[in-house]
Design a protein around this motif. Structure first.
Motif, PDB file in Angstrom:
ATOM      1  N   LEU A 147       4.304   6.674  -1.301  1.00 14.79           N
ATOM      2  CA  LEU A 147       3.835   5.310  -1.038  1.00 14.79           C
ATOM      3  C   LEU A 147       4.189   4.399  -2.207  1.00 14.79           C
ATOM      4  CD1 LEU A 147       0.303   6.118   0.441  1.00 14.79           C
ATOM      5  CD2 LEU A 147       2.451   5.708   1.670  1.00 14.79           C
ATOM      6  N   ASN A 148       4.352   4.998  -3.370  1.00 16.18           N
ATOM      7  CA  ASN A 148       4.741   4.279  -4.580  1.00 16.18           C
ATOM      8  C   ASN A 148       5.264   5.318  -5.569  1.00 16.18           C
ATOM      9  OD1 ASN A 148       2.228   5.481  -5.392  1.00 16.18           O
ATOM     10  ND2 ASN A 148       1.199   3.664  -4.612  1.00 16.18           N
ATOM     11  N   SER A 207       9.426   4.631  -2.244  1.00 15.59           N
ATOM     12  CA  SER A 207       8.889   3.966  -1.065  1.00 15.59           C
ATOM     13  C   SER A 207      10.030   3.568  -0.124  1.00 15.59           C
ATOM     14  CB  SER A 207       8.107   2.720  -1.480  1.00 15.59           C
ATOM     15  OG  SER A 207       7.623   2.031  -0.353  1.00 15.59           O
ATOM     16  N   CYS A 232       2.749   7.978  -8.400  1.00 15.47           N
ATOM     17  CA  CYS A 232       3.195   8.374  -7.057  1.00 15.47           C
ATOM     18  C   CYS A 232       2.057   9.024  -6.269  1.00 15.47           C
ATOM     19  CB  CYS A 232       4.370   9.347  -7.152  1.00 15.47           C
ATOM     20  SG  CYS A 232       4.977   9.906  -5.551  1.00 15.47           S
TER      21      CYS A 232
END
Length: 314
Positions: free
Chosen positions: A80-81, A97, A118
């Protein structure tokens, strides 16, 4: 047994406790913090279990490396990050991402860098279940799956939206706790993943498309209440899901799912007109509708009146 679990690592865990919690929720592994004197106080994990598939949200809160063989299942890791650097069967895959790393089952895999920022959504799919769906979706049981999935493609983005919508359901959602619903959702998620990950095969020359459509429509009319998936429909005609979708698009101008909804609505309308069910809800459930609000809206759009009005006027 299908179940929905929202888990947190309690208290002030050490790395062993955090690793044990993630192993139970997702895959067994060997964890190594990459920074000396780092702690696991920011680690967390949540998991949604759908029969042969589970969705886990995992964050370590510190930079780590991980080794896993992914026993018996595929692991699809979506950052997602942050950054996820993985060595998959000797190939280096870097995902951020908008991309996902696909880890094959029973294969030594090293996440050489899981950055501190992360958090991933991990989708674990039982190997045999995915291979069974592969046969039904693509018609090619030996098709290879790439080690990275582009989530910016229409198919990849659609699959991940479906993953997130299911993972975002509340922990006490009664539908996800229902084994029948859970199995159907697992099939839909797996089929959508395969359609996004496996290239289209233009060499598919199975049944002529009009016969495909006829066979599927006959099967839907014969058993509208069955919890049909796209793969179920394709299997009833002996073709792949892609071939099924192409046939309906060309000869019907609608998706198989839209046709199924129309068949179910017609079954409810007929039931209400004949008065064979005690209530609108009974008629809707008998025809295969599980969400009464969406059913009522679709019925009104189709027939111009509410289902309760039809029941009163019979």
């Amino acid at each position: 047994m299908s179940q929905l679990q929202q888990l947190s690592i309690p208290g002030d865990p050490d790395w062993d406790a955090a690793s044990d919690a993630v192993s139970a929720a997702y895959f067994p592994h060997v964890l190594r913090p990459r920074v000396a004197r780092s702690t696991a106080t920011e680690a967390d994990v949540a998991v949604t279990v759908l029969g042969p598939l589970r969705i886990a949200r995992i964050g370590w809160g510190a930079e780590v490396s991980i080794h896993s063989d992914h026993p018996g299942a595929y692991g699809i890791n979506v950052p997602l990050n942050g950054v996820l650097e993985t060595s998959v069967a000797g190939h280096s895959v870097v995902s951020t991402s908008g991309s996902a790393t696909v880890n094959p089952p029973d294969t030594p895999t090293d996440i050489t860098r899981w950055s501190s920022t992360c958090t991933i959504v991990g989708v674990k799919i039982d190997r045999d279940f995915l291979h069974h769906e592969m046969c039904r979706v693509t018609g090619q049981p030996d098709t290879s799956i790439p080690d990275q999935l582009d989530l910016r493609s229409p198919e990849g983005a659609s699959w991940f939206r479906l993953v997130q919508s299911i993972a975002g359901q509340p922990a006490d959602d009664p539908l996800l706790a229902n084994p029948l619903v859970a199995e159907q959702l697992a099939g839909s998620l797996t089929d959508a993943f395969l359609l996004a990950a496996v290239p289209d095969d233009r060499g598919d020359h199975l049944l002529p498309r009009p016969r495909i459509v006829t066979r599927v429509l006959d099967a839907l009319r014969a058993d509208p209440a069955r919890p049909w998936t796209a793969a179920d429909m394709a299997e009833s005609a002996g073709v792949s899901v892609r071939r099924l979708q192409e046939g309906f698009r060309q000869y019907v101008g609608k998706t198989p799912r839209e046709c199924l909804t129309e068949i179910r609505l017609a079954a409810v309308h007929d039931d209400l007109m004949r008065g064979t069910s005690a209530s609108v809800t009974d008629a809707a459930m008998k025809a295969g509708f599980t969400h009464t609000g969406r059913f009522a809206a679709a019925f009104r759009q189709r027939y111009g009146v509410s289902p309760s009005a039809v029941l009163r006027e019979r």
